[in-house]
Write an enzyme that holds these catalytic residues in place. Structure first.
Site, PDB file in Angstrom:
ATOM      1  N   GLY A   1     104.415  45.996 -18.976  1.00  0.00           N
ATOM      2  CA  GLY A   1     105.130  44.826 -19.740  1.00  0.00           C
ATOM      3  C   GLY A   1     104.303  43.598 -19.575  1.00  0.00           C
ATOM      4  O   GLY A   1     103.382  43.632 -19.063  1.00  0.00           O
ATOM      5  N   ASP A   2     104.746  42.712 -20.354  1.00  0.00           N
ATOM      6  CA  ASP A   2     104.297  41.562 -20.635  1.00  0.00           C
ATOM      7  C   ASP A   2     105.092  40.152 -20.440  1.00  0.00           C
ATOM      8  O   ASP A   2     105.297  39.182 -21.221  1.00  0.00           O
ATOM      9  CB  ASP A   2     103.466  41.601 -21.921  1.00  0.00           C
ATOM     10  CG  ASP A   2     102.379  40.314 -22.149  1.00  0.00           C
ATOM     11  OD1 ASP A   2     101.837  39.899 -21.010  1.00  0.00           O
ATOM     12  OD2 ASP A   2     102.011  39.746 -23.194  1.00  0.00           O
ATOM     13  N   LEU A   3     105.934  40.259 -19.592  1.00  0.00           N
ATOM     14  CA  LEU A   3     107.199  39.243 -19.127  1.00  0.00           C
ATOM     15  C   LEU A   3     106.649  38.113 -18.124  1.00  0.00           C
ATOM     16  O   LEU A   3     106.436  38.414 -17.228  1.00  0.00           O
ATOM     17  CB  LEU A   3     108.107  40.052 -18.504  1.00  0.00           C
ATOM     18  CG  LEU A   3     109.360  39.287 -18.277  1.00  0.00           C
ATOM     19  CD1 LEU A   3     110.017  38.685 -19.807  1.00  0.00           C
ATOM     20  CD2 LEU A   3     110.539  40.245 -17.916  1.00  0.00           C
TER      21      LEU A   3
END
Length: 99
Positions: A1-3
């Site tokens: 993820g790239d949160l």
């Protein structure tokens, strides 16, 4: 993820305030994986409280969180250089101490 803080926000709607991700990195895997980069870049405590109110922490979360975070530190060392190596070393040391 790239949160992380740069790609999420909220939108006011008729049903209230809706959380929105602007730049999602599609991922099929454990829900906790997105939290690695969120911890790395210091999302606010209110974010994590809200997240865990919807997705409660499971046994072993604290150790897995470090593994997911270490992944992003190492990725940043690879992409952006040694400026991220201290953070990677710090997380690796925490993992070693947890056993």
């Amino acid at each position: 993820g790239d949160l992380y803080q740069g790609n999420w926000g909220s939108i006011d709607s008729s049903s209230g305030c809706l959380a929105t991700v602007f730049d999602p990195a599609c991922y099929y895997g454990h829900a906790e994986a997105d939290l690695g980069i969120a911890h790395m870049f210091g999302m606010p405590p209110a974010f994590f409280s809200a997240y865990h109110s919807e997705m409660p922490k499971q046994m072993g979360f604290d150790k897995r969180r470090l593994v997911y975070e270490l992944h992003h530190w190492l990725n940043h060392v690879n992409i952006f250089g040694v400026g991220y190596s201290h953070g990677a070393s710090k997380i690796a040391q925490q993992l070693l101490e947890k056993g």
